[in-house]
Design an enzyme around this catalytic site. Structure first.
Site, mmCIF file in Angstrom:
data_model
loop_
_atom_site.group_PDB
_atom_site.id
_atom_site.type_symbol
_atom_site.label_atom_id
_atom_site.label_comp_id
_atom_site.label_asym_id
_atom_site.label_seq_id
_atom_site.Cartn_x
_atom_site.Cartn_y
_atom_site.Cartn_z
ATOM 1 N N LYS A 46 0.844 -1.195 0.000
ATOM 2 C CA LYS A 46 0.000 0.000 0.000
ATOM 3 C C LYS A 46 0.878 1.243 0.000
ATOM 4 O O LYS A 46 2.062 1.182 0.350
ATOM 5 C CB LYS A 46 -0.933 0.023 1.216
ATOM 6 N N LYS A 75 1.298 0.156 9.848
ATOM 7 C CA LYS A 75 2.381 0.688 9.023
ATOM 8 C C LYS A 75 2.126 2.164 8.693
ATOM 9 O O LYS A 75 0.992 2.628 8.695
ATOM 10 C CB LYS A 75 2.509 -0.128 7.729
ATOM 11 N N ASP A 76 3.212 2.870 8.389
ATOM 12 C CA ASP A 76 3.146 4.304 8.118
ATOM 13 C C ASP A 76 2.204 4.629 6.962
ATOM 14 O O ASP A 76 2.069 3.861 6.015
ATOM 15 C CB ASP A 76 4.537 4.836 7.778
ATOM 16 N N LYS A 77 1.605 5.817 7.045
ATOM 17 C CA LYS A 77 0.738 6.285 5.958
ATOM 18 C C LYS A 77 1.567 6.827 4.799
ATOM 19 O O LYS A 77 1.392 6.408 3.652
ATOM 20 C CB LYS A 77 -0.211 7.372 6.473
#
Length: 360
Positions: A46, A75-77
């Site tokens: 993503k 998880k990080d954006k």
């Protein structure tokens, strides 16, 4: 809060803005998947979206409830991220029809168990720093060598404390009874930020003490620290930068059970060999506290009013697979490394930069 840095070099100049082009994270599973079982294991890529947003999109298209999707961590954006999720294999055909511009399913397999929170070894990172001068690239090379050999403090990163960095204050107000929060999920998030803040304060204090022990003589320290010379000598004889104190609680590294430090000299040798690492307190219920001298320090960063579960967290970690390459034509410095679960790549970046990097 301004945390204390482990290293003492002057700040290194570079530009870093987190994006899918400059920040890549790949989750490393806790165990190999068997290839057989009722749970479908999906490796998902993503970008520019949170894990929750990804799960919501999959839930809506595939028809599976979010609570029935297993995942190991968030998880990080603002990144390109790879992680594993699990869902019952009855959704396999629907998943094959799944389509989203920011999400891609990379590979499928099976396993007998659902993926649960925390079921990961850690994460591999790729980071691209920009506007790096040749002289600064050489400095980064030297810092990476030190971090690979000696490890680094395991601070919580700025992401833990919210956009404005004040979530810990809101959590403290809840603990003190000055603020009410009906949303249980948000309440826990804010209190967790307060626990993390206390941990970071304690870790900065221990780094400060370690610096003193590394830089001053016994005579000088005996006038500054309220400690017997025999204890000062015992602390100074340790090889690692970060000193173990009598009564500390350590944990086998990179995973294992916690235990009390009794033989400081012997355990410091194991710490130097990267077989164990000291832990710090995340204050809360059902959590073991330090004893003795270590507790004398820890108690100033404890809050026994916290009703959430507490924990012990590695105070010191050892980055692995550290590689750096300088691309002078582009003025880029690209680095890759592995960190254990719960550790922040931005903390490593700030240790390299010797300054805060949020907001660049």
């Amino acid at each position: 809060m301004d945390r204390l840095f482990f290293l003492d070099h002057s700040p290194i100049d570079f530009y870093f803005k987190q994006s899918p082009e400059t920040f890549v994270v790949e989750e490393v599973p806790l165990y190999p998947f068997s290839g057989a079982g009722e749970h479908l294991i999906v490796k998902v890529r993503k970008k520019n979206m949170t894990t929750w947003q990804m799960l919501q999109s999959i839930s809506e298209q595939v028809g599976v409830k979010i609570r029935d999707i297993g995942y190991a961590g968030l998880k990080d954006k603002n990144a390109l991220t790879y992680q594993y999720i699990s869902l019952h294999k009855k959704y396999e055909e629907a998943l094959k029809k799944f389509s989203h511009p920011l999400i891609k399913t990379i590979e499928l397999t099976y396993h007998k168990n659902k993926i649960r929170r925390g079921h990961l070894k850690g994460n591999r990172f790729f980071i691209r720093l920009k506007k790096v001068k040749p002289v600064d690239a050489k400095k980064i090379d030297e810092v990476l060598k030190i971090l690979e050999e000696e490890g680094m403090p395991n601070f919580f990163g700025y992401q833990r404390f919210g956009i404005d960095g004040d979530n810990w204050q809101l959590g403290k107000e809840i603990v003190e009874g000055k603020r009410k929060e009906r949303n249980k999920t948000l309440k826990k998030l804010l209190i967790n930020a307060y626990q993390s803040h206390l941990f970071n304060l304690w870790l900065s204090k221990r780094i400060e003490l370690s610096k003193l022990l590394n830089c001053f003589t016994q005579n000088e320290l005996s006038q500054t620290l309220d400690l017997p010379r025999s204890i000062i000598k015992e602390l100074q004889c340790q090889k690692p930068f970060f000193k173990l104190f009598p009564g500390d609680i350590a944990m086998h590294y990179p995973n294992g059970k916690i235990f009390g430090v009794e033989d400081v000299k012997g355990e410091s040798e194991r710490f130097f060999a990267k077989a164990i690492a000291p832990t710090g307190l995340l204050p809360g219920v059902k959590t073991k506290r330090c004893d003795g001298l270590a507790r004398d320090i820890e108690k100033d960063y404890d809050d026994e009013r916290i009703s959430e579960f507490g924990d012990r967290r590695y105070a010191w970690i050892f980055p692995q697979e550290l590689h750096g390459i300088y691309k002078e034509k582009n003025a880029w410095y690209e680095l890759s490394f592995f960190l254990p679960k719960g550790s922040y790549a931005t903390v490593l970046l700030e240790e390299i930069a010797h300054r805060k990097i949020k907001g660049e």
